[in-house]
Design a protein around this motif. Structure first.
Motif, mmCIF file in Angstrom:
data_model
loop_
_atom_site.group_PDB
_atom_site.id
_atom_site.type_symbol
_atom_site.label_atom_id
_atom_site.label_comp_id
_atom_site.label_asym_id
_atom_site.label_seq_id
_atom_site.Cartn_x
_atom_site.Cartn_y
_atom_site.Cartn_z
ATOM 1 N N SER A 149 0.809 -1.227 0.000
ATOM 2 C CA SER A 149 0.000 0.000 0.000
ATOM 3 C C SER A 149 0.841 1.275 0.000
ATOM 4 C CB SER A 149 -0.919 0.004 1.229
ATOM 5 O OG SER A 149 -0.153 -0.043 2.427
ATOM 6 N N SER A 150 2.166 1.143 -0.005
ATOM 7 C CA SER A 150 3.052 2.302 0.077
ATOM 8 C C SER A 150 3.220 3.001 -1.273
ATOM 9 C CB SER A 150 4.430 1.881 0.605
ATOM 10 O OG SER A 150 5.369 2.918 0.447
ATOM 11 N N LYS A 151 3.035 4.311 -1.277
ATOM 12 C CA LYS A 151 3.291 5.100 -2.485
ATOM 13 C C LYS A 151 4.791 5.253 -2.740
ATOM 14 C CE LYS A 151 -0.957 7.829 -2.071
ATOM 15 N NZ LYS A 151 -1.537 9.182 -1.893
ATOM 16 N N LEU A 152 5.567 5.310 -1.646
ATOM 17 C CA LEU A 152 7.013 5.497 -1.806
ATOM 18 C C LEU A 152 7.688 4.255 -2.374
ATOM 19 C CD1 LEU A 152 8.156 7.505 1.344
ATOM 20 C CD2 LEU A 152 7.435 8.333 -0.887
ATOM 21 N N VAL A 153 7.185 3.078 -2.054
ATOM 22 C CA VAL A 153 7.762 1.852 -2.618
ATOM 23 C C VAL A 153 7.671 1.902 -4.133
ATOM 24 C CG1 VAL A 153 7.441 -0.635 -2.875
ATOM 25 C CG2 VAL A 153 7.386 0.383 -0.602
ATOM 26 N N LYS A 154 6.521 2.331 -4.629
ATOM 27 C CA LYS A 154 6.339 2.442 -6.086
ATOM 28 C C LYS A 154 7.246 3.528 -6.661
ATOM 29 C CE LYS A 154 1.471 0.980 -5.879
ATOM 30 N NZ LYS A 154 1.383 0.823 -4.421
ATOM 31 N N LYS A 155 7.364 4.633 -5.926
ATOM 32 C CA LYS A 155 8.151 5.774 -6.408
ATOM 33 C C LYS A 155 9.624 5.412 -6.560
ATOM 34 C CE LYS A 155 9.484 10.513 -5.133
ATOM 35 N NZ LYS A 155 9.276 11.635 -4.175
#
Length: 514
Positions: free
Chosen positions: A425-431
């Protein structure tokens, strides 16, 4: 008035603040908890840094957890180093326990179980937000430290960084640095020696071996892009709670150099990018450095000075640094003197060296009419600590042996399924999952070498053509002169031969006529 009431009034008078604060627990006197004699830490002075110290098993990690939880609730983001893997449980609510209820009843604070917003960060191949930094961002001093360079080798590293800056060659990853190191001892040797000085092949070879060793330890996945943006450490949830960023370091415990150097680089980046806050009422970010002795271990005097400067200056950016270690003597005196909040768990006196350390530790705390600090330090139980903070005017609050409140979150690690859920659910992991490999020193130097080789080939070809042209011209001139020379020679020979014959004939005739 009895002694307990005097102590109660003494503690409460010294812990009354106008602004927001964190309640750490209740003060203790002669081993007894004085209910509602609350020990508090004002938010206004949390950027004055701090220390959490104590022997193994005395509760340092839980104290760190309590501080992080309360900071998050106050809307202050947190960055924590998780060396042992036991901080991730802060993402889940505590299951509760009768002993926790008993503790809070003594303190005079109701217990509330709660989970907190967490982001999992990693320096290695573990799942989480990938922390990367470029070689250029590290700079020559920290990069020299991470490869454990000698003084002479550090000088070479500085030269290569300078050459890269002067020639606009970005040093992004380790292959960039290896390439420029090889270039400096081969194709660009003359160019670099003329402007920057001689580079010893033996030293450069040693540096190269150390970089290869660093690659084998997995550091090659840390250096590169996307470089981590420090602004992402200051995020707040929609409901106003600060996000707790946990850097999981369980798989690099045997590589403290990578961890400690990364932290120094991160602090330097934060100082360089965060705006000045002045005298604000609350910090923008609080950083907890677990196993802090690793940062200072075997550090040079120059590096110590650099750390001390960062500690002094970074608080103006609204950033609080909290060093977590077993003994305050692990921290250099120049840094220790800058720490406003001190939470000292129990120390154990097993040896003469331990007793000496306890004496030195006791001298770091203000005197109290109610405690013999040296005695209290060895008698504190688990979850108890001596606490000394700064009030809103920067003055030390009364020293208090404190029964600390229990964490509201789980005091245990997360399961793999729970970690996966956070990362998914992390946006930073994708970023930061994308690896960027743009043109940098490696590619640019290869192009430079290729261009130089092409120019060299062209120059040689031009020289060969000129040589061939001179040879051809020489041949033409030679062939045009040779027949003439041959004819002349023949004519001369003929003349000479004829003259000889004539002279001979006329000589004989002359004799005959006589």
């Amino acid at each position: 008035m009895d002694t307990k009431q005097e102590f109660f009034d003494f503690i409460n008078a010294g812990n009354t603040f106008k602004g927001d604060f964190i309640t750490m627990g209740a003060a203790m006197l002669e081993g007894e908890t004085i209910t509602n004699a609350h020990v508090k830490v004002p938010l206004k002075t949390l950027n004055r840094h701090g220390l959490i110290a104590g022997a193994t098993g005395t509760g340092k990690t839980k104290t760190l957890q309590v501080l992080a939880e309360n900071l998050s609730d106050q809307g202050i983001p947190v960055l924590m180093m998780d060396m042992k893997g036991d901080l991730s449980g802060i993402a889940k609510a505590s299951p509760g326990h009768p002993k926790i209820d008993e503790r809070h009843e003594k303190i005079g604070i109701p217990f509330e179980a709660k989970d907190f917003p967490v982001e999992i960060l990693t320096l290695s191949e573990q799942d989480g937000v990938r922390l990367r930094a470029t070689v250029s961002e590290f700079g020559p001093v920290l990069f020299s430290r991470i490869i454990d360079a000698t003084v002479a080798q550090a000088g070479i590293v500085s030269i290569l960084f300078k050459y890269s800056d002067d020639n606009k060659l970005p040093l992004l990853d380790l292959k960039d640095f290896k390439k420029i190191l090889q270039y400096a001892t081969r194709e660009g040797k003359k160019e670099i020696e003329e402007s920057y000085g001689r580079i010893s092949p033996a030293s450069s070879g040693s540096i190269l071996r150390k970089i290869v060793e660093l690659e084998q330890q997995g550091a090659d996945i840390f250096f590169g892009e996307k470089s981590f943006d420090t602004e992402d450490l200051t995020r707040i949830t929609d409901d106003g709670r600060g996000i707790i960023n946990i850097v999981r370091l369980t798989d690099i415990q045997d590589r403290p150099g990578l961890f400690s150097t990364f932290m120094l680089s991160l602090l330097a980046e934060i100082y360089g990018t965060f705006p000045e806050q002045g005298d604000s009422d609350r910090p923008e970010l609080v950083i907890f450095l677990d196993e802090a002795h690793l940062i200072f271990k075997e550090a040079s005097k120059a590096l110590h000075n650099q750390i001390e400067s960062i500690v002094k200056l970074i608080r103006s950016k609204g950033v609080g640094l909290y060093f977590v270690t077993q003994n305050p003597t692990d921290i250099p005196e120049g840094v220790l003197s800058q720490l406003g909040l001190k939470i000292q768990h129990a120390l154990r006196a097993f040896t003469a060296k331990d007793r000496k350390a306890i004496k030195l530790t006791a001298e770091n705390y203000p005197d109290s009419p109610y405690y013999d600090t040296k005695t209290v330090l060895t008698s504190l139980g688990i979850g108890e600590a001596l606490v000394s903070a700064l009030d809103e005017k920067g003055r030390p609050t009364p020293l208090a042996a404190t029964m600390l409140r229990a964490p509201m979150s789980r005091m245990d690690i997360l399961t793999q399924e729970e970690l996966d859920s956070i990362n998914t659910s992390s946006k930073l992991v994708k970023k930061y999952s994308e690896t960027v490999d743009r043109d940098s020193a490696y590619e640019l130097l290869n192009k430079k070498i290729e261009k130089a080789n092409e120019e060299e080939v062209k120059a040689k070809a031009k020289e060969e053509r000129a040589k061939a042209s001179r040879s051809s011209s020489s041949s033409r001139r030679g062939s045009s002169r040779k027949p003439a020379q041959s004819a002349t020679s023949k004519a001369i020979i003929k003349v000479l031969t004829s003259a000889t014959v004539i002279r001979g004939v006329f000589g004989i005739l002359g004799k005959m006529l006589k």
